[in-house]
Design a protein around this motif. Structure first.
Motif, short mmCIF file in Angstrom:
data_model
loop_
_atom_site.label_atom_id
_atom_site.label_comp_id
_atom_site.label_asym_id
_atom_site.label_seq_id
_atom_site.Cartn_x
_atom_site.Cartn_y
_atom_site.Cartn_z
N GLU A 90 196.16 71.24 12.54
CA GLU A 90 195.97 69.81 12.74
C GLU A 90 195.43 69.52 14.13
O GLU A 90 194.51 68.71 14.29
N MET A 91 196.00 70.16 15.11
CA MET A 91 195.62 69.88 16.50
C MET A 91 194.26 70.45 16.87
O MET A 91 193.50 69.83 17.62
N LEU A 92 193.93 71.63 16.36
CA LEU A 92 192.77 72.36 16.87
C LEU A 92 191.60 72.47 15.89
O LEU A 92 190.48 72.72 16.32
N VAL A 93 191.85 72.33 14.60
CA VAL A 93 190.78 72.48 13.62
C VAL A 93 190.52 71.17 12.90
O VAL A 93 189.41 70.66 12.89
N TYR A 94 191.55 70.60 12.29
CA TYR A 94 191.37 69.36 11.55
C TYR A 94 191.18 68.17 12.48
O TYR A 94 190.64 67.15 12.09
N GLU A 95 191.66 68.30 13.71
CA GLU A 95 191.59 67.21 14.70
C GLU A 95 192.21 65.93 14.15
O GLU A 95 191.68 64.84 14.29
N ALA A 96 193.34 66.09 13.47
CA ALA A 96 194.07 64.95 12.92
C ALA A 96 195.55 65.26 13.08
O ALA A 96 196.20 65.77 12.19
N ASP A 97 196.07 64.97 14.27
CA ASP A 97 197.45 65.29 14.59
C ASP A 97 198.36 64.22 13.99
O ASP A 97 198.64 63.19 14.61
N THR A 98 198.82 64.45 12.77
CA THR A 98 199.58 63.43 12.05
C THR A 98 200.89 63.07 12.74
O THR A 98 201.40 61.97 12.57
N CYS A 99 201.45 63.98 13.53
CA CYS A 99 202.71 63.69 14.21
C CYS A 99 202.55 62.60 15.26
O CYS A 99 203.53 61.99 15.68
N ARG A 100 201.32 62.40 15.69
CA ARG A 100 201.08 61.39 16.74
C ARG A 100 200.50 60.09 16.19
O ARG A 100 200.12 59.21 16.94
N TYR A 101 200.42 59.98 14.88
CA TYR A 101 199.93 58.74 14.30
C TYR A 101 200.83 57.57 14.69
O TYR A 101 202.05 57.71 14.84
N ASP A 102 200.22 56.41 14.80
CA ASP A 102 200.96 55.16 14.97
C ASP A 102 201.97 55.07 13.82
O ASP A 102 201.62 55.31 12.66
N PRO A 103 203.23 54.73 14.11
CA PRO A 103 204.26 54.64 13.05
C PRO A 103 203.86 53.74 11.89
O PRO A 103 204.22 54.00 10.74
N ARG A 104 203.09 52.71 12.18
CA ARG A 104 202.67 51.80 11.12
C ARG A 104 201.64 52.47 10.19
O ARG A 104 201.60 52.18 9.00
N VAL A 105 200.83 53.35 10.77
CA VAL A 105 199.88 54.10 9.94
C VAL A 105 200.63 55.11 9.08
O VAL A 105 200.31 55.30 7.90
N LYS A 106 201.64 55.76 9.64
CA LYS A 106 202.47 56.68 8.84
C LYS A 106 203.11 55.94 7.68
O LYS A 106 203.16 56.44 6.55
N GLN A 107 203.61 54.73 7.96
CA GLN A 107 204.23 53.92 6.91
C GLN A 107 203.21 53.56 5.84
O GLN A 107 203.50 53.60 4.64
N ALA A 108 201.98 53.23 6.28
CA ALA A 108 200.92 52.87 5.33
C ALA A 108 200.54 54.06 4.45
O ALA A 108 200.33 53.91 3.24
N ILE A 109 200.49 55.24 5.04
CA ILE A 109 200.16 56.45 4.28
C ILE A 109 201.20 56.71 3.20
O ILE A 109 200.87 57.07 2.06
N ARG A 110 202.47 56.52 3.56
CA ARG A 110 203.54 56.69 2.57
C ARG A 110 203.41 55.65 1.46
O ARG A 110 203.59 55.95 0.27
N TYR A 111 203.08 54.43 1.84
CA TYR A 111 202.95 53.34 0.87
C TYR A 111 201.80 53.65 -0.11
O TYR A 111 201.95 53.48 -1.33
N ILE A 112 200.68 54.12 0.42
CA ILE A 112 199.53 54.45 -0.42
C ILE A 112 199.88 55.58 -1.40
O ILE A 112 199.53 55.53 -2.58
N ALA A 113 200.60 56.59 -0.90
CA ALA A 113 200.97 57.72 -1.75
C ALA A 113 201.85 57.28 -2.91
O ALA A 113 201.79 57.84 -4.01
N GLU A 114 202.67 56.26 -2.68
CA GLU A 114 203.61 55.80 -3.71
C GLU A 114 202.99 54.75 -4.64
O GLU A 114 203.46 54.57 -5.77
N HIS A 115 201.94 54.06 -4.18
CA HIS A 115 201.39 52.93 -4.95
C HIS A 115 199.90 53.06 -5.25
O HIS A 115 199.26 52.06 -5.62
N PHE A 116 199.34 54.27 -5.14
CA PHE A 116 197.88 54.43 -5.27
C PHE A 116 197.37 53.97 -6.64
O PHE A 116 196.20 53.58 -6.77
N ALA A 117 198.21 54.02 -7.68
CA ALA A 117 197.76 53.63 -9.02
C ALA A 117 197.69 52.12 -9.20
O ALA A 117 197.14 51.64 -10.20
#
Length: 260
Positions: free
Chosen positions: A148-175
């Motif tokens: 995540e840190m060196l290849v994907y360049e998407a360090d999910t541990c450092r995401y804004d807490p609101r973005v983390k919450q949104a990602i969880r919401y999308i995963a649960e309600h994508f349909a």
């Protein structure tokens, strides 16, 4: 090595140690028959890898490929401290694999990574039932964080807490018929501001992220053979079968009817 092959591979740990230096500490010259993953959390050392000298200190990561010439001496014997894992990677077919990480990287002190290493230390200290599988799982989590840190360049541990919450919401309600406004409301943000924050953190626009989740889920469902294309489209949040088919081909390179 392609990332896909890395994702398919599994490690076999040959050696693990939470290394704290002694005045006489050194690693003697050797051509290694394993991958050496070393994360420095204190002091300094000089590694010589394929005749290249590398000074490492706190927060540095070494990923030394199998077949490399390696030796090391400590620059601060009383302070040098690191976590070192020697392991091999193989694909499900039994083929040897490697890791697409740089030889030397400065990642800083990552508390979540240190915590995983300390749990790995517990596994090897206790060797309780199931520790081999558990330690492999922890190493894969560590490798994923480095990717995540060196290849994907998407360090999910450092995401804004609101973005983390949104990602969880999308995963649960994508349909469901999600829009940027409904997800923004779920995390108590203005839609325009949410869209900007989401893209800044994930580097993907909200609609592209949602479509990726839906199309990936649709592909998984189609592979089971339990649903036809129209049914899968509806179950994954697409009201328009033609739009779904166009989008699926755009993301996967084939029409949904061709999925086996």
């Amino acid at each position: 090595m392609p990332t896909k092959n890395f994702n398919d591979s599994a490690p076999t740990i040959d050696y693990y140690r939470h290394r704290r230096s002694t005045p006489e500490w050194l690693i003697e010259y050797k051509i290694i028959d394993f991958i050496d993953l070393t994360y420095v959390i204190g002091g300094q050392a000089i590694y010589t890898i394929n005749r290249q000298k590398i000074l490492v200190g706190e927060g540095d990561l070494l990923c030394i490929p199998k077949g490399s010439e390696r030796s090391a001496v400590s620059g601060e014997p009383e302070k040098f401290e690191c976590f070192a894992v020697n392991f091999n990677l193989s694909t499900p077919a039994g083929e040897e694999a490697s890791i697409p990480l740089p030889l030397h990287a400065k990642i800083g002190m990552q508390n979540d990574v240190v915590s995983l290493y300390r749990k790995l230390s517990e596994d090897f200290a206790t060797k309780s039932e199931g520790y081999v599988m558990r330690s492999r799982a922890r190493l894969m989590l560590i490798l994923q964080r480095y990717m995540e840190m060196l290849v994907y360049e998407a360090d999910t541990c450092r995401y804004d807490p609101r973005v983390k919450q949104a990602i969880r919401y999308i995963a649960e309600h994508f349909a469901e018929p999600l829009t940027i406004s409904t997800v923004a409301a779920a995390v108590s943000l203005n839609p325009v501001y949410f869209g900007a924050v989401f893209k800044r953190e994930t580097r993907v626009a909200f609609r592209d992220y949602l479509n990726t989740i839906r199309i990936n889920k649709a592909e998984d469902m189609l592979r089971t053979g339990k649903w036809n294309v129209t049914e899968v489209a509806g179950l994954c949040g697409f009201a328009d079968i033609f739009y779904f088919s166009r989008l699926f081909k755009k993301y996967k390179g084939i029409p949904p009817s061709s999925v086996e």
